[in-house]
Motif scaffolding. Structure first.
Motif, mmCIF file in Angstrom:
data_model
loop_
_atom_site.group_PDB
_atom_site.id
_atom_site.type_symbol
_atom_site.label_atom_id
_atom_site.label_comp_id
_atom_site.label_asym_id
_atom_site.label_seq_id
_atom_site.Cartn_x
_atom_site.Cartn_y
_atom_site.Cartn_z
ATOM 1 N N GLY A 218 0.972 -1.308 0.131
ATOM 2 C CA GLY A 218 0.179 -0.262 -0.137
ATOM 3 C C GLY A 218 0.783 1.015 0.140
ATOM 4 N N ILE A 219 2.101 1.105 1.126
ATOM 5 C CA ILE A 219 2.834 2.424 0.971
ATOM 6 C C ILE A 219 3.931 2.656 -0.359
ATOM 7 C CG2 ILE A 219 4.583 3.214 2.037
ATOM 8 C CD1 ILE A 219 3.714 1.944 4.288
ATOM 9 N N THR A 220 4.060 2.002 -1.064
ATOM 10 C CA THR A 220 4.738 1.791 -2.680
ATOM 11 C C THR A 220 3.620 2.443 -4.015
ATOM 12 O OG1 THR A 220 5.921 0.066 -1.649
ATOM 13 C CG2 THR A 220 5.528 0.112 -4.177
ATOM 14 N N LEU A 221 2.739 1.711 -3.063
ATOM 15 C CA LEU A 221 1.420 2.482 -4.282
ATOM 16 C C LEU A 221 1.210 3.581 -4.147
ATOM 17 C CD1 LEU A 221 -0.334 0.988 -6.202
ATOM 18 C CD2 LEU A 221 -2.500 0.517 -5.060
ATOM 19 N N THR A 222 1.288 3.539 -3.117
ATOM 20 C CA THR A 222 0.816 5.164 -2.429
ATOM 21 C C THR A 222 1.664 6.265 -3.019
ATOM 22 O OG1 THR A 222 -0.850 4.736 -0.735
ATOM 23 C CG2 THR A 222 0.085 7.076 -0.820
ATOM 24 N N ILE A 223 3.263 6.508 -3.060
ATOM 25 C CA ILE A 223 4.248 6.525 -3.717
ATOM 26 C C ILE A 223 4.083 6.963 -4.836
ATOM 27 C CG2 ILE A 223 6.685 7.405 -3.735
ATOM 28 C CD1 ILE A 223 6.564 6.082 -0.153
ATOM 29 N N LEU A 224 4.571 5.793 -5.435
ATOM 30 C CA LEU A 224 4.522 6.243 -7.170
ATOM 31 C C LEU A 224 3.308 6.309 -7.875
ATOM 32 C CD1 LEU A 224 5.666 2.054 -7.674
ATOM 33 C CD2 LEU A 224 6.628 4.463 -7.821
ATOM 34 N N SER A 225 1.756 6.145 -7.059
ATOM 35 C CA SER A 225 0.722 6.728 -8.003
ATOM 36 C C SER A 225 1.364 8.193 -7.231
ATOM 37 C CB SER A 225 -0.532 6.286 -7.157
ATOM 38 O OG SER A 225 -0.429 5.296 -7.376
ATOM 39 N N VAL A 476 -1.134 -1.265 -14.644
ATOM 40 C CA VAL A 476 -0.014 -1.789 -14.898
ATOM 41 C C VAL A 476 0.844 -1.799 -13.359
ATOM 42 C CG1 VAL A 476 2.200 -1.668 -15.060
ATOM 43 C CG2 VAL A 476 0.665 -1.141 -16.565
ATOM 44 N N MET A 477 0.182 -1.071 -12.092
ATOM 45 C CA MET A 477 0.928 -1.280 -10.583
ATOM 46 C C MET A 477 0.122 -2.587 -10.177
ATOM 47 S SD MET A 477 3.174 0.434 -9.920
ATOM 48 C CE MET A 477 3.167 0.206 -11.449
ATOM 49 N N LEU A 478 -1.534 -2.835 -10.302
ATOM 50 C CA LEU A 478 -2.168 -3.606 -9.828
ATOM 51 C C LEU A 478 -2.041 -5.412 -10.120
ATOM 52 C CD1 LEU A 478 -5.220 -1.825 -9.260
ATOM 53 C CD2 LEU A 478 -3.368 -2.567 -7.357
ATOM 54 N N TYR A 479 -0.842 -5.394 -11.494
ATOM 55 C CA TYR A 479 -0.896 -6.250 -12.082
ATOM 56 C C TYR A 479 0.669 -6.419 -11.936
ATOM 57 C CZ TYR A 479 -0.539 -9.986 -15.344
ATOM 58 O OH TYR A 479 0.254 -11.527 -16.300
ATOM 59 N N LEU A 480 1.489 -5.845 -11.556
ATOM 60 C CA LEU A 480 2.451 -6.531 -10.990
ATOM 61 C C LEU A 480 3.828 -6.193 -9.732
ATOM 62 C CD1 LEU A 480 4.083 -5.022 -15.343
ATOM 63 C CD2 LEU A 480 4.109 -7.303 -14.134
ATOM 64 N N LEU A 481 2.828 -4.810 -9.169
ATOM 65 C CA LEU A 481 3.574 -4.669 -8.333
ATOM 66 C C LEU A 481 3.105 -6.509 -6.907
ATOM 67 C CD1 LEU A 481 4.724 -2.397 -6.876
ATOM 68 C CD2 LEU A 481 3.103 -1.696 -5.902
ATOM 69 N N PRO A 482 4.226 -6.835 -6.721
ATOM 70 C CA PRO A 482 3.941 -8.070 -5.591
ATOM 71 C C PRO A 482 3.250 -7.257 -3.934
ATOM 72 C CG PRO A 482 6.434 -7.033 -6.234
ATOM 73 C CD PRO A 482 5.657 -6.132 -6.764
ATOM 74 N N TYR A 483 2.913 -8.576 -3.486
ATOM 75 C CA TYR A 483 2.265 -7.833 -2.923
ATOM 76 C C TYR A 483 3.088 -8.870 -1.393
ATOM 77 C CZ TYR A 483 -0.586 -8.233 1.855
ATOM 78 O OH TYR A 483 -1.403 -8.010 2.711
ATOM 79 N N GLU A 484 3.333 -10.176 -1.226
ATOM 80 C CA GLU A 484 4.313 -10.286 -0.492
ATOM 81 C C GLU A 484 5.765 -10.159 -0.249
ATOM 82 O OE1 GLU A 484 4.439 -15.299 -0.495
ATOM 83 O OE2 GLU A 484 1.904 -14.603 -0.715
ATOM 84 N N ALA A 485 6.467 -10.085 -0.940
ATOM 85 C CA ALA A 485 7.395 -8.870 -1.066
ATOM 86 C C ALA A 485 7.377 -8.181 -0.911
ATOM 87 C CB ALA A 485 7.885 -9.718 -3.124
ATOM 88 N N LEU A 486 6.958 -6.667 -0.883
ATOM 89 C CA LEU A 486 6.481 -5.986 0.409
ATOM 90 C C LEU A 486 6.633 -5.513 1.496
ATOM 91 C CD1 LEU A 486 5.408 -3.356 -3.165
ATOM 92 C CD2 LEU A 486 7.799 -3.634 -1.950
ATOM 93 N N ALA A 487 6.157 -6.539 2.086
ATOM 94 C CA ALA A 487 5.920 -7.132 3.718
ATOM 95 C C ALA A 487 6.906 -6.293 4.315
ATOM 96 C CB ALA A 487 5.415 -8.504 3.520
ATOM 97 N N LEU A 488 6.718 -5.256 5.475
ATOM 98 C CA LEU A 488 7.312 -4.326 6.185
ATOM 99 C C LEU A 488 7.094 -4.787 7.347
ATOM 100 C CD1 LEU A 488 6.460 -0.570 4.831
ATOM 101 C CD2 LEU A 488 8.639 -2.257 4.561
ATOM 102 N N PHE A 489 6.736 -6.398 7.902
ATOM 103 C CA PHE A 489 6.281 -6.080 8.890
ATOM 104 C C PHE A 489 6.242 -8.309 9.260
ATOM 105 C CE2 PHE A 489 5.231 -1.987 8.744
ATOM 106 C CZ PHE A 489 5.047 -2.091 10.217
#
Length: 489
Positions: A218-225, A476-489
């Motif tokens: 969510g944080i990555t998606l927010t910043i890129l958007s 494109v972001m929703l299709y390509l952005l990995p969820y599990e790989a971006l976990a912070l916690f």
């Protein structure tokens, strides 16, 4: 006429035509809620008669059974409606404090070119919306107006309707991915998701924001958007003869009369009240102490329980106390809440109807059927894009993200479970679709239109341009952005 002027004129003319059509034919959000009730009712009735869906066990079949489901669901979400009302009203009260306005005026002096002015308002609006959507809804509009005033004084040819769109970008992009996003926050309490099979799928303590709002996805998606939207706004900003000054919409004498009068009052002069009752009403000490106490307790919960403590109640409690702490004067704070009540009327009226619709969908089996259709149409990889599109289309009928969640939450989560998609991943994809299409929905723009004095058709042309530009980017972001790989916690 230069090619840039021609391009700007074409965008503006196309936008005005679309916005004029919407303004002429689009019913009110309340009528949409009524129409959607009929659509869901007859869809459930038809599919039930065809044997495609089954009524909940023990329920009455036929039209009477659907009416019973509608009635049973009608008042199920009064607590949630109150939570959404408080979010809007606390944001309103904070945004209208004179000190907040003074900060905006200082920020408005930073830009030296039209694109810089447009982008600064947009970035501010989107960043604040991530913190609190009600705050951004009002503050973004005020900042757009103040930027227009300062630009007029400095001789910067900034296009005022585009400034208004920039002030609306928080509601049109980032709000539902942030700390007051209704869908992700409702997941923190499994009992708030709504009736249906999804209720039994969630952990007893719900889904914490570390898997949605505070997740790296969510944080990555927010910043890129925010970056992408800023680049688009910078590119489409007209200047020179194409730019329309704020004085074409608000008389110059009215714009600067408040400055001559000393600006907006903050209500502190009421502390000079003579009677004991008035002194208590305006007590700076009483208001300040309880504000500090409440705000401190929010920090205590976050320190002891971590981000898992962050839910809608904590959001509202924190901003309610912050408002009291900033205003200090209880009487002035109460008066601002009175002014905000009008803005919250739509939530109070519409949410029982959304809850009734959800009651029909759950009790009739329609929610489960929709989940099955989503599963059949999706794979684990494409589900975020499908969820985004479903939420985007539904937003045309239900302009409230929380109201949409009452209808879409159970089937979306059930579909996510069936496809093996993380609940947090599915919730954030839904949130993107809801927020993104606010750019063509005038419901939440009503306060901004009143503050900026812009007509819907004068700003929604550029809002539609932003919607179109963001669509392939978000897909494109929703299709390509990995969820599990971006976990912070």
């Amino acid at each position: 006429m230069s090619s840039n002027d021609t391009q700007g004129l074409t965008i503006e003319q196309l936008g005005i035509r679309i916005a004029n059509t919407v303004e002429r034919w689009m019913p009110s959000p309340f009528l949409f809620a009524i129409l959607l009730t009929y659509i869901v009712f007859f869809a459930a009735l038809l599919l039930g008669e065809l044997g495609i869906i089954e009524q909940a066990e023990g329920g009455t079949a036929g039209p009477l059974g659907l009416i019973e489901h509608w009635f049973d669901g009608f008042w199920d979400f009064l607590a949630f409606a109150m939570q959404m009302t408080v979010i809007l009203m606390t944001g309103f009260a904070l945004a209208y404090h004179p000190k907040a306005n003074a900060i905006l005026v200082r920020l408005a002096h930073i830009p030296s070119t039209p694109p810089q002015a447009v982008v600064l308002v947009a970035v501010f609006s989107m960043a604040i919306a991530w913190i609190h959507w009600g705050f951004s809804l009002i503050l973004g509009a005020i900042f757009a107006r103040e930027m227009g005033k300062v630009a007029h004084k400095k001789g910067i040819d900034v296009h005022y309707p585009l400034l208004a769109v920039s002030g609306y970008m928080g509601l049109g992009l980032t709000w539902h991915w942030g700390l007051s996003g209704s869908g992700p926050l409702l997941l923190t309490d499994s009992g708030s998701v709504g009736d249906g099979t999804v209720f039994d799928m969630l952990p007893n303590d719900g889904i914490p924001i570390t898997e949605t709002i505070a997740h790296g996805y969510g944080i990555t998606l927010t910043i890129l958007s925010i970056i992408f939207a800023s680049l688009v706004l910078y590119a489409i900003t007209p200047s020179g003869k194409q730019a329309r000054d704020i004085t074409e919409y608000i008389p110059e004498s009215e714009l600067f009369s408040q400055e001559a009068d000393g600006g907006e009052e903050d209500g502190r002069e009421e502390s000079k009240a003579k009677t004991p009752a008035e002194r208590i009403d305006n007590s700076l000490i009483l208001g300040g102490i309880i504000g500090i106490t409440g705000f401190t307790y929010v920090f205590y919960m976050l320190i002891t329980d971590g981000l898992g403590a962050w839910d809608l109640n904590v959001v509202n409690f924190g901003f309610l106390m912050a408002g009291l702490l900033i205003w200090t004067n209880p009487s002035a704070y109460r008066e601002k809440f009175g002014e905000a009540a009008t803005a919250a009327a739509g939530i109070i009226l519409l949410f029982p109807f959304f809850a009734g619709i959800q009651g029909i969908m759950s009790g009739s089996g329609l929610a489960t059927y929709i989940a099955e259709v989503l599963i059949d149409a999706s794979t684990a990889e494409t589900f975020p894009v499908i969820a985004w599109l479903v939420a985007a289309i539904t937003n045309a009928f239900i302009p409230s993200g929380g109201g949409q969640w009452l209808v879409l939450g159970p089937p979306l989560m059930e579909a996510a479970e069936g496809l093996g998609v993380e609940f947090g991943h599915a919730a954030m994809a839904y949130a993107v679709g809801d927020a993104h299409t606010n750019l063509v929905n005038p419901f939440w723009a009503i306060p901004l239109l009143a503050i900026t004095r812009i007509k819907a058709r004068e700003m929604f042309g550029y809002a539609i341009v932003m919607l179109i530009a963001l669509t392939p980017f978000l897909a494109v972001m929703l299709y390509l952005l990995p969820y599990e790989a971006l976990a912070l916690f």
